[in-house]
Design a protein around this motif. Sequence first.
Motif, PDB file in Angstrom:
ATOM      1  N   PHE A  18      -3.206   9.626   3.915  1.00  0.00           N
ATOM      2  CA  PHE A  18      -3.528   8.288   3.411  1.00  0.00           C
ATOM      3  C   PHE A  18      -3.202   7.220   4.451  1.00  0.00           C
ATOM      4  O   PHE A  18      -3.903   6.214   4.562  1.00  0.00           O
ATOM      5  CB  PHE A  18      -2.760   7.989   2.121  1.00  0.00           C
ATOM      6  CG  PHE A  18      -3.103   8.894   0.978  1.00  0.00           C
ATOM      7  CD1 PHE A  18      -4.280   9.634   0.975  1.00  0.00           C
ATOM      8  CD2 PHE A  18      -2.258   9.021  -0.112  1.00  0.00           C
ATOM      9  CE1 PHE A  18      -4.604  10.471  -0.074  1.00  0.00           C
ATOM     10  CE2 PHE A  18      -2.572   9.864  -1.172  1.00  0.00           C
ATOM     11  CZ  PHE A  18      -3.745  10.585  -1.154  1.00  0.00           C
ATOM     12  N   ALA A  25       3.061   8.963  -4.476  1.00  0.00           N
ATOM     13  CA  ALA A  25       2.369   7.703  -4.177  1.00  0.00           C
ATOM     14  C   ALA A  25       1.563   7.236  -5.384  1.00  0.00           C
ATOM     15  O   ALA A  25       1.524   6.036  -5.695  1.00  0.00           O
ATOM     16  CB  ALA A  25       1.453   7.879  -2.961  1.00  0.00           C
ATOM     17  N   LEU A  65       0.851  -1.181   0.000  1.00  0.00           N
ATOM     18  CA  LEU A  65       0.000   0.000   0.000  1.00  0.00           C
ATOM     19  C   LEU A  65       0.894   1.240   0.000  1.00  0.00           C
ATOM     20  O   LEU A  65       1.603   1.506   0.979  1.00  0.00           O
ATOM     21  CB  LEU A  65      -0.920   0.016   1.231  1.00  0.00           C
ATOM     22  CG  LEU A  65      -1.989   1.115   1.288  1.00  0.00           C
ATOM     23  CD1 LEU A  65      -3.148   0.676   2.181  1.00  0.00           C
ATOM     24  CD2 LEU A  65      -1.451   2.451   1.787  1.00  0.00           C
ATOM     25  N   GLY A  66       0.911   1.986  -1.094  1.00  0.00           N
ATOM     26  CA  GLY A  66       1.703   3.209  -1.172  1.00  0.00           C
ATOM     27  C   GLY A  66       0.906   4.375  -0.614  1.00  0.00           C
ATOM     28  O   GLY A  66      -0.245   4.587  -0.999  1.00  0.00           O
ATOM     29  N   HIS A  67       1.517   5.144   0.290  1.00  0.00           N
ATOM     30  CA  HIS A  67       0.791   6.265   0.904  1.00  0.00           C
ATOM     31  C   HIS A  67       1.651   7.523   0.904  1.00  0.00           C
ATOM     32  O   HIS A  67       2.818   7.508   0.519  1.00  0.00           O
ATOM     33  CB  HIS A  67       0.318   5.904   2.317  1.00  0.00           C
ATOM     34  CG  HIS A  67       1.421   5.576   3.271  1.00  0.00           C
ATOM     35  ND1 HIS A  67       2.097   6.542   4.003  1.00  0.00           N
ATOM     36  CD2 HIS A  67       1.992   4.402   3.632  1.00  0.00           C
ATOM     37  CE1 HIS A  67       3.009   5.972   4.760  1.00  0.00           C
ATOM     38  NE2 HIS A  67       2.974   4.671   4.549  1.00  0.00           N
ATOM     39  N   SER A  68       1.067   8.626   1.361  1.00  0.00           N
ATOM     40  CA  SER A  68       1.697   9.947   1.230  1.00  0.00           C
ATOM     41  C   SER A  68       2.617  10.333   2.377  1.00  0.00           C
ATOM     42  O   SER A  68       3.087  11.458   2.424  1.00  0.00           O
ATOM     43  CB  SER A  68       0.600  11.011   1.084  1.00  0.00           C
ATOM     44  OG  SER A  68      -0.304  10.957   2.182  1.00  0.00           O
ATOM     45  N   TYR A 118       5.652   7.540   0.750  1.00  0.00           N
ATOM     46  CA  TYR A 118       6.216   8.396  -0.301  1.00  0.00           C
ATOM     47  C   TYR A 118       6.057   9.847   0.143  1.00  0.00           C
ATOM     48  O   TYR A 118       5.309  10.143   1.081  1.00  0.00           O
ATOM     49  CB  TYR A 118       5.511   8.157  -1.642  1.00  0.00           C
ATOM     50  CG  TYR A 118       5.752   6.781  -2.205  1.00  0.00           C
ATOM     51  CD1 TYR A 118       6.835   6.523  -3.042  1.00  0.00           C
ATOM     52  CD2 TYR A 118       4.914   5.718  -1.867  1.00  0.00           C
ATOM     53  CE1 TYR A 118       7.069   5.247  -3.542  1.00  0.00           C
ATOM     54  CE2 TYR A 118       5.149   4.440  -2.364  1.00  0.00           C
ATOM     55  CZ  TYR A 118       6.232   4.209  -3.194  1.00  0.00           C
ATOM     56  OH  TYR A 118       6.470   2.948  -3.675  1.00  0.00           O
ATOM     57  N   SER A 126       3.447  -0.405  -6.190  1.00  0.00           N
ATOM     58  CA  SER A 126       2.527  -0.723  -5.103  1.00  0.00           C
ATOM     59  C   SER A 126       1.259  -1.306  -5.699  1.00  0.00           C
ATOM     60  O   SER A 126       0.978  -1.145  -6.894  1.00  0.00           O
ATOM     61  CB  SER A 126       2.204   0.533  -4.275  1.00  0.00           C
ATOM     62  OG  SER A 126       1.590   1.521  -5.068  1.00  0.00           O
ATOM     63  N   LEU A 186       2.056   3.788  -7.730  1.00  0.00           N
ATOM     64  CA  LEU A 186       0.977   2.862  -8.067  1.00  0.00           C
ATOM     65  C   LEU A 186       0.930   2.623  -9.575  1.00  0.00           C
ATOM     66  O   LEU A 186       0.855   1.481 -10.037  1.00  0.00           O
ATOM     67  CB  LEU A 186      -0.363   3.423  -7.584  1.00  0.00           C
ATOM     68  CG  LEU A 186      -1.597   2.581  -7.926  1.00  0.00           C
ATOM     69  CD1 LEU A 186      -1.581   1.261  -7.164  1.00  0.00           C
ATOM     70  CD2 LEU A 186      -2.876   3.355  -7.620  1.00  0.00           C
ATOM     71  N   SER A 195      -3.524   2.223  -3.336  1.00  0.00           N
ATOM     72  CA  SER A 195      -3.235   3.484  -2.661  1.00  0.00           C
ATOM     73  C   SER A 195      -4.565   4.168  -2.369  1.00  0.00           C
ATOM     74  O   SER A 195      -5.634   3.577  -2.524  1.00  0.00           O
ATOM     75  CB  SER A 195      -2.334   4.372  -3.531  1.00  0.00           C
ATOM     76  OG  SER A 195      -1.942   5.525  -2.823  1.00  0.00           O
TER      77      SER A 195
END
Length: 323
Positions: free
Chosen positions: A168, A194, A159-162, A188, A203, A198, A206
């Motif tokens: 996020f 992010a 899970l890519g987040h901010s 990220y 990832s 994705l 997101s």
Amino acid sequence: MLRNFTRKALASLAITGAALTATMSPALAEYPEKPVTMVIPLGAGGSHDLNARIITSIIPSYLGQAMIVRLTPGAGGQKGTQEVANSAADGYTLLFTHNYIDMLQQYVENLPYQPLEDFVPVARVNYAPASIIVRADSPFQTFEELVAFAKENPGELQLGHSGNWGAFFVPAAQIMKKLDFVMNMVPYQGGGPAMQALLAGDSDMSLAFPSALGELVEAGKIRVLATAGEERIFEDVPSFTEVGIDGDIGFMHRFVLAPAGTPQEALDELEAAFAQMSEDETFKKLMDRLGESVDPMTGAEYQALREGQAVAYDELVKDLTSQ
């Protein structure tokens, strides 16, 4: 005699001139005399960056000066926030931030500034609901499919987040705790990076806000699985409530802060400019085109909400970090 009179007259004129200069100084120094810098403590391409482009295109008409955006990502938003906290309290350096950076991070980090003491709200621009997203080629067609896979394969999904404890990270952590599953959370420097991660396949999923979604959804690059709140944002996408996520999860407030000690005259000018901007028809149209709402609050109104957030986020962090 004439010489003495002349000296006295010149001295009297000098005193009178000094008094006039002192009286006229405030008028000559009316705010704002130069462009205003608005620092965003996040990376390029995220929802704050996109909203700021519209704000800075419209507000000069009401402020009487240009407003310049400076992106300062890093340390989950703390780098840019500290920069503004340390800046001169003269109304020429502002912070365009959100509630998680502003009121939540104080409970998870030893900050070099005190949010409630070192900043004063100027205005809230709007608030936005987060969406859970995957690439269009993702095997997950629904949110339920994603959750089922995550439960069967703990920690396998990326899970890519901010940024940690950001806009996020927090709703993602709340959702995982509420529905009892685990994903590997990768930070990220903002929503833009992010999103790029994705799209690049770095990832699996997101989150994003409406302003960052429209073109990608239309281009068939992103699939939205669920959106925050009780009501649907997209006709064919369920709301969080519909997929079993109740409560105040996934909402981000966007607002402007000034360093504490900023002259009230400057704050009044800024607040008036943001209020007029919010009523501007071109501004409303551009925000609607971006997929964003216009929900203004005065500085005092948002300060009351901000103080309530401080209490709620203290309890939230304790809940999320409890074993």
